[in-house]
Each structure stands twice: as C-alpha cells, then as structure tokens.
Motif scaffolding. Structure first.
Motif, PDB file in Angstrom:
ATOM      1  N   UNK A 136       1.020  -1.128  -0.109  1.00 34.74           N
ATOM      2  CA  UNK A 136       0.026   0.209   0.123  1.00 34.74           C
ATOM      3  C   UNK A 136       0.841   1.379  -0.002  1.00 34.74           C
ATOM      4  N   UNK A 137       0.545   2.117  -0.840  1.00 40.70           N
ATOM      5  CA  UNK A 137       1.350   3.501  -0.848  1.00 40.70           C
ATOM      6  C   UNK A 137       0.473   4.744  -0.142  1.00 40.70           C
ATOM      7  N   UNK A 138      -0.677   4.644   0.020  1.00 40.14           N
ATOM      8  CA  UNK A 138      -1.535   5.384   0.574  1.00 40.14           C
ATOM      9  C   UNK A 138      -2.301   6.159  -0.646  1.00 40.14           C
ATOM     10  N   UNK A 139      -2.145   5.392  -1.782  1.00 46.02           N
ATOM     11  CA  UNK A 139      -2.694   6.142  -3.034  1.00 46.02           C
ATOM     12  C   UNK A 139      -3.864   5.204  -3.400  1.00 46.02           C
ATOM     13  N   UNK A 140      -4.421   4.337  -2.571  1.00 48.19           N
ATOM     14  CA  UNK A 140      -5.261   3.258  -3.273  1.00 48.19           C
ATOM     15  C   UNK A 140      -6.724   3.723  -3.203  1.00 48.19           C
ATOM     16  N   UNK A 141      -7.030   4.610  -2.740  1.00 51.98           N
ATOM     17  CA  UNK A 141      -8.509   5.083  -2.736  1.00 51.98           C
ATOM     18  C   UNK A 141      -8.594   6.610  -2.910  1.00 51.98           C
ATOM     19  N   UNK A 142      -9.276   6.679  -4.117  1.00 51.70           N
ATOM     20  CA  UNK A 142      -9.274   8.200  -4.588  1.00 51.70           C
ATOM     21  C   UNK A 142     -10.841   8.628  -4.593  1.00 51.70           C
ATOM     22  N   UNK A 143     -11.482   9.652  -4.034  1.00 52.07           N
ATOM     23  CA  UNK A 143     -12.761  10.061  -4.125  1.00 52.07           C
ATOM     24  C   UNK A 143     -12.949  11.111  -5.458  1.00 52.07           C
ATOM     25  N   UNK A 144     -14.144  10.861  -6.045  1.00 50.21           N
ATOM     26  CA  UNK A 144     -14.557  11.541  -7.223  1.00 50.21           C
ATOM     27  C   UNK A 144     -15.806  11.988  -7.094  1.00 50.21           C
ATOM     28  N   UNK A 145     -16.228  12.987  -8.037  1.00 53.74           N
ATOM     29  CA  UNK A 145     -17.592  13.635  -8.042  1.00 53.74           C
ATOM     30  C   UNK A 145     -18.530  12.562  -7.934  1.00 53.74           C
TER      31      UNK A 145
END
Length: 180
Positions: A136-145
C-alpha cells in the motif's frame, strides 16, 4: 492584588503558548502531507479501478496499481522479505516505451539512492504471498465527483494516475485519466 495579576498573566501566557504549539503541530502535519505537491516529482502509474461506491462517503475508486504487487525477485535488501506492516522503499523507473509510465525496478527495507530518472516511493507491506508481496502506498483510494465512479470503473484497466512523489517517498494523487 499584585499576586493575582501575576498569576493571571502567567496563565494567559501559558494558554497562548499551548494554543500556538497545537496550531504549529497541526500545520506541520498538513504541510508534511501536502509537501509532495510542492516538492514532488510527477510520475504516471498504470492502474485498474475497482469498487466505485460507498453509501456514507459517496463515489470513490479503489485503485490497484501495477506496482502494488511486487515479485520477490525485486527484493534487494539482505535477509527475508518484509512482513505485513513493514515499511519498504520501491525504486520506480520509466518504462522503455514512450507512454511515460513508471514501473517497479526493486524494493528495499531502507531508502536507497536514486540514480538517473529513478524515483523512490515509500509504502507498507499489505501482505506477503508465495511469490512476492502486496504494498500500500496511501494512493489506493481516490474520491471522485458524485456519479462518476462507475464511469472510471468501466474503463477496465485503461487508467493512468498522475502522482507527485516527494524526495522522501510520500506521494499524492494529482489526477486520474484514461490511458491514451
């Protein structure tokens, strides 16, 4: 009467000092997190989107990067592969094609020196497998509109994530776009 004034001034001074210390501490945490945007180098990573909706938080995409699963042959530190929860540093290098994407070259238990166009990203071992590890890089979850998560999921692996990686290994997502 003078004693009360001295005590009151002393308490006010300590209250101001403690408040300022808390503000500085919280500002430092925020600054450290966003410093990758200010000092980081831009990198493009290939990813596959999964799972676009959460009832409480709205639309988001879980991103599964090609660099999230590393073969044990890329391990360059002495000793056994790292265990779950261990910090690792992954050396990224540009792919030989002209697509501008980066791929994993090696990973270490301590931060190595980058050579040429290499970039070092810091991660944590999610879990080991027989053939390697997941990171895990801390980039695995991305919130989108709202109502756009399904569109990203329908891309079926044709996404590129543009991230900024700070010199000390922290990373932040700047943009997600279809691979062209």
């Amino acid at each position: 009467m003078k004693m009360n004034n001295v005590k009151t001034r002393s308490r006010k001074r300590w209250l101001i000092i403690l408040t300022a210390a808390q503000i500085l501490f919280l500002s430092g945490i925020v600054g450290y997190h966003y410093s990758a945007l200010w000092f980081g180098q831009e990198v493009r990573l290939a990813t596959t989107p999964v799972d676009p909706r959460d009832i409480l938080y709205g639309d988001y995409v879980i991103l599964n990067y090609e660099i999230s699963e590393l073969d044990s042959g890329l391990w360059r530190s002495p000793g056994d592969l790292p265990a779950e929860g261990d910090k690792v540093y992954v050396v990224l290098e540009p792919q030989t094609t002209d697509n501008g994407l980066y791929k994993a070259k090696a990973f270490y238990s301590r931060k190595p020196a980058a050579e040429g166009r290499e970039i070092i990203i810091k991660g944590r071992v999610r879990y080991p497998t027989d053939s390697g590890i997941f990171i895990n890089y801390g980039l695995e979850k991305y919130y989108v509109p709202e109502n756009t998560g399904k569109q990203l999921e329908d891309q079926e692996g044709a996404l590129v994530v543009q991230v900024r990686i700070a010199p000390w290994g922290n990373a932040l997502i700047e943009e997600i776009k279809p691979a062209n």
